[in-house]
Design a protein around this motif. Structure first.
Motif, PDB file in Angstrom:
ATOM      1  N   ASP A  28       0.839  -1.180   0.128  1.00 56.52           N
ATOM      2  CA  ASP A  28      -0.034   0.030  -0.165  1.00 56.52           C
ATOM      3  C   ASP A  28       0.732   1.313  -0.107  1.00 56.52           C
ATOM      4  O   ASP A  28       1.956   1.319   0.404  1.00 56.52           O
ATOM      5  CB  ASP A  28      -0.878  -0.031   1.313  1.00 56.52           C
ATOM      6  N   ALA A  29       0.443   2.402  -0.550  1.00 58.12           N
ATOM      7  CA  ALA A  29       1.244   3.384  -0.966  1.00 58.12           C
ATOM      8  C   ALA A  29       1.076   4.234   0.514  1.00 58.12           C
ATOM      9  O   ALA A  29       1.775   5.339   0.513  1.00 58.12           O
ATOM     10  CB  ALA A  29       0.633   4.429  -1.952  1.00 58.12           C
ATOM     11  N   THR A  30       0.567   4.158   1.443  1.00 59.82           N
ATOM     12  CA  THR A  30       0.147   4.911   2.481  1.00 59.82           C
ATOM     13  C   THR A  30       1.073   4.337   3.910  1.00 59.82           C
ATOM     14  O   THR A  30       1.425   3.074   3.641  1.00 59.82           O
ATOM     15  CB  THR A  30      -1.277   4.684   3.227  1.00 59.82           C
ATOM     16  N   PRO A  31       1.812   5.088   4.527  1.00 57.50           N
ATOM     17  CA  PRO A  31       2.746   5.049   5.723  1.00 57.50           C
ATOM     18  C   PRO A  31       2.140   3.971   7.050  1.00 57.50           C
ATOM     19  O   PRO A  31       0.853   4.196   6.966  1.00 57.50           O
ATOM     20  CB  PRO A  31       2.969   6.274   6.342  1.00 57.50           C
ATOM     21  N   ASP A  32       2.634   3.351   7.364  1.00 53.99           N
ATOM     22  CA  ASP A  32       2.107   2.488   8.370  1.00 53.99           C
ATOM     23  C   ASP A  32       1.823   3.204   9.404  1.00 53.99           C
ATOM     24  O   ASP A  32       2.123   4.020   9.989  1.00 53.99           O
ATOM     25  CB  ASP A  32       3.216   1.436   8.868  1.00 53.99           C
ATOM     26  N   VAL A  33       0.642   2.771   9.953  1.00 51.18           N
ATOM     27  CA  VAL A  33       0.323   3.397  11.144  1.00 51.18           C
ATOM     28  C   VAL A  33       0.737   2.902  12.325  1.00 51.18           C
ATOM     29  O   VAL A  33       1.311   3.552  13.265  1.00 51.18           O
ATOM     30  CB  VAL A  33      -1.482   3.067  11.255  1.00 51.18           C
ATOM     31  N   VAL A  34       0.801   1.474  12.537  1.00 53.01           N
ATOM     32  CA  VAL A  34       1.873   0.571  13.511  1.00 53.01           C
ATOM     33  C   VAL A  34       2.520  -0.296  12.746  1.00 53.01           C
ATOM     34  O   VAL A  34       1.692  -0.993  11.723  1.00 53.01           O
ATOM     35  CB  VAL A  34       0.778   0.101  14.413  1.00 53.01           C
ATOM     36  N   ALA A  35       3.444  -0.615  12.908  1.00 50.33           N
ATOM     37  CA  ALA A  35       4.096  -2.026  12.142  1.00 50.33           C
ATOM     38  C   ALA A  35       3.604  -3.225  12.704  1.00 50.33           C
ATOM     39  O   ALA A  35       3.703  -3.217  13.970  1.00 50.33           O
ATOM     40  CB  ALA A  35       5.777  -1.662  12.279  1.00 50.33           C
ATOM     41  N   PHE A  36       3.532  -3.930  11.742  1.00 46.85           N
ATOM     42  CA  PHE A  36       3.015  -5.271  12.116  1.00 46.85           C
ATOM     43  C   PHE A  36       4.045  -6.125  13.078  1.00 46.85           C
ATOM     44  O   PHE A  36       3.559  -6.721  14.205  1.00 46.85           O
ATOM     45  CB  PHE A  36       2.912  -6.256  10.943  1.00 46.85           C
ATOM     46  N   ASP A  37       5.090  -6.172  12.889  1.00 44.92           N
ATOM     47  CA  ASP A  37       6.080  -6.855  13.538  1.00 44.92           C
ATOM     48  C   ASP A  37       6.244  -6.108  14.940  1.00 44.92           C
ATOM     49  O   ASP A  37       6.602  -6.893  15.828  1.00 44.92           O
ATOM     50  CB  ASP A  37       7.824  -6.416  12.998  1.00 44.92           C
ATOM     51  N   GLU A  38       6.330  -4.957  15.185  1.00 46.62           N
ATOM     52  CA  GLU A  38       6.303  -4.265  16.397  1.00 46.62           C
ATOM     53  C   GLU A  38       5.183  -4.600  17.401  1.00 46.62           C
ATOM     54  O   GLU A  38       5.526  -5.073  18.646  1.00 46.62           O
ATOM     55  CB  GLU A  38       6.250  -2.653  16.279  1.00 46.62           C
ATOM     56  N   LEU A  39       4.003  -4.498  16.736  1.00 47.91           N
ATOM     57  CA  LEU A  39       2.658  -5.084  17.472  1.00 47.91           C
ATOM     58  C   LEU A  39       2.880  -6.506  17.958  1.00 47.91           C
ATOM     59  O   LEU A  39       2.726  -7.078  18.922  1.00 47.91           O
ATOM     60  CB  LEU A  39       1.412  -4.866  17.039  1.00 47.91           C
ATOM     61  N   ALA A  40       3.388  -7.362  16.928  1.00 50.67           N
ATOM     62  CA  ALA A  40       3.540  -8.767  17.385  1.00 50.67           C
ATOM     63  C   ALA A  40       4.527  -8.882  18.405  1.00 50.67           C
ATOM     64  O   ALA A  40       4.491  -9.932  19.211  1.00 50.67           O
ATOM     65  CB  ALA A  40       4.053  -9.697  16.056  1.00 50.67           C
ATOM     66  N   ASP A  41       5.669  -8.309  18.192  1.00 51.39           N
ATOM     67  CA  ASP A  41       6.746  -8.351  19.329  1.00 51.39           C
ATOM     68  C   ASP A  41       6.324  -8.287  20.708  1.00 51.39           C
ATOM     69  O   ASP A  41       6.404  -8.561  21.850  1.00 51.39           O
ATOM     70  CB  ASP A  41       8.004  -7.531  18.914  1.00 51.39           C
ATOM     71  N   ARG A  42       5.485  -6.952  20.748  1.00 48.26           N
ATOM     72  CA  ARG A  42       4.891  -6.655  22.155  1.00 48.26           C
ATOM     73  C   ARG A  42       4.097  -7.699  22.564  1.00 48.26           C
ATOM     74  O   ARG A  42       3.568  -8.018  23.733  1.00 48.26           O
ATOM     75  CB  ARG A  42       4.190  -5.496  21.921  1.00 48.26           C
ATOM     76  N   LEU A  43       3.131  -8.357  21.784  1.00 55.09           N
ATOM     77  CA  LEU A  43       2.186  -9.255  21.976  1.00 55.09           C
ATOM     78  C   LEU A  43       2.744 -10.538  22.698  1.00 55.09           C
ATOM     79  O   LEU A  43       2.346 -11.481  23.622  1.00 55.09           O
ATOM     80  CB  LEU A  43       1.438  -9.802  20.938  1.00 55.09           C
ATOM     81  N   VAL A  44       4.014 -11.249  21.868  1.00 53.43           N
ATOM     82  CA  VAL A  44       4.710 -12.056  22.371  1.00 53.43           C
ATOM     83  C   VAL A  44       5.468 -11.934  23.852  1.00 53.43           C
ATOM     84  O   VAL A  44       5.424 -12.721  24.822  1.00 53.43           O
ATOM     85  CB  VAL A  44       6.212 -12.402  21.478  1.00 53.43           C
ATOM     86  N   GLU A  45       5.978 -10.564  24.054  1.00 48.40           N
ATOM     87  CA  GLU A  45       6.364 -10.227  25.422  1.00 48.40           C
ATOM     88  C   GLU A  45       5.210 -10.344  26.339  1.00 48.40           C
ATOM     89  O   GLU A  45       5.937 -10.725  27.382  1.00 48.40           O
ATOM     90  CB  GLU A  45       6.789  -8.715  25.313  1.00 48.40           C
ATOM     91  N   LEU A  46       4.120 -10.386  26.066  1.00 47.47           N
ATOM     92  CA  LEU A  46       2.961 -10.307  26.874  1.00 47.47           C
ATOM     93  C   LEU A  46       2.382 -11.786  27.094  1.00 47.47           C
ATOM     94  O   LEU A  46       1.514 -11.926  27.645  1.00 47.47           O
ATOM     95  CB  LEU A  46       1.822  -9.438  26.630  1.00 47.47           C
TER      96      LEU A  46
END
Length: 192
Positions: free
Chosen positions: A5-23
């Motif tokens: 998609d040509a739009t900038p990321d609102v939140v990066a998938f990997d960043e959210l995935a990493d935080r969920l794994v940490e939790l």
């Protein structure tokens, strides 16, 4: 959100995935975005604090640290903003295009599952148009997808078509269910 998609990321998938794994896991980044989109598309804007409580509940009532809350706040605000823009720039929160097709397909299923959950929780027993019911049926089928390890060009093309269908269906549902006056205004303008 996908890099195609040509739009900038609102939140990066990997960043959210990493935080969920940490939790300790308990939810998928695409599922969370789907829940949020479904909630908005059904006509509810519950507020960031209610969103935090909902995510905490999905994570077995874990306390969300400020870093994770910031991430969720950006996801909430960015998604709301993108849905309200008339440029169709909303993107689904899915793994990047360089990830295995199997992983992206699974994430699309989670996104649709989350959307149905968020939408259903808000919409309840309200009557829906046949078109909306049809889209929800399509999402239900996509949510049950069983990804296979197949990175062929044909499978890639099919995934792109289905994910674009889901993205456009989200926009349509949001405009018809959450903001029907906007849809009516468009129809009135076209008549003149």
């Amino acid at each position: 959100m996908t890099n195609n998609d040509a739009t900038p990321d609102v939140v990066a998938f990997d960043e959210l995935a990493d935080r969920l794994v940490e939790l300790g896991g308990g939810s998928h980044p695409s599922e969370l975005h789907g829940i949020l989109c479904g909630t908005f598309a059904a006509g509810s804007q519950p507020g960031v604090e209610a969103w935090f409580r909902q995510v905490s509940g999905l994570l077995d009532d874990q306390e969300l640290d400020s870093r994770f809350q910031d991430l969720l706040m950006h996801l909430y605000q960015g998604t709301w903003q993108k849905l309200n823009q008339s440029d169709f720039s909303i993107a689904l929160l899915l793994p990047d295009d360089d990830e295995a097709l199997e992983q992206r397909t699974e994430a699309l299923g989670y996104w649709c599952q989350g959307f149905l959950s968020g939408f259903g929780e808000v919409i309840g027993d309200k009557p829906l148009s046949q078109e909306v019911e049809g889209v929800l049926g399509d999402f239900s089928e996509i949510a049950q997808i069983q990804p296979e390890a197949d990175d062929s060009d044909e499978s890639e093309r099919f995934f792109m078509e289905v994910s674009e269908f889901v993205r456009m269906a989200l926009i349509t549902l949001f405009s018809e269910v959450a903001t029907p006056e906007r849809s009516t205004e468009r129809d009135t303008k076209t008549i003149h």
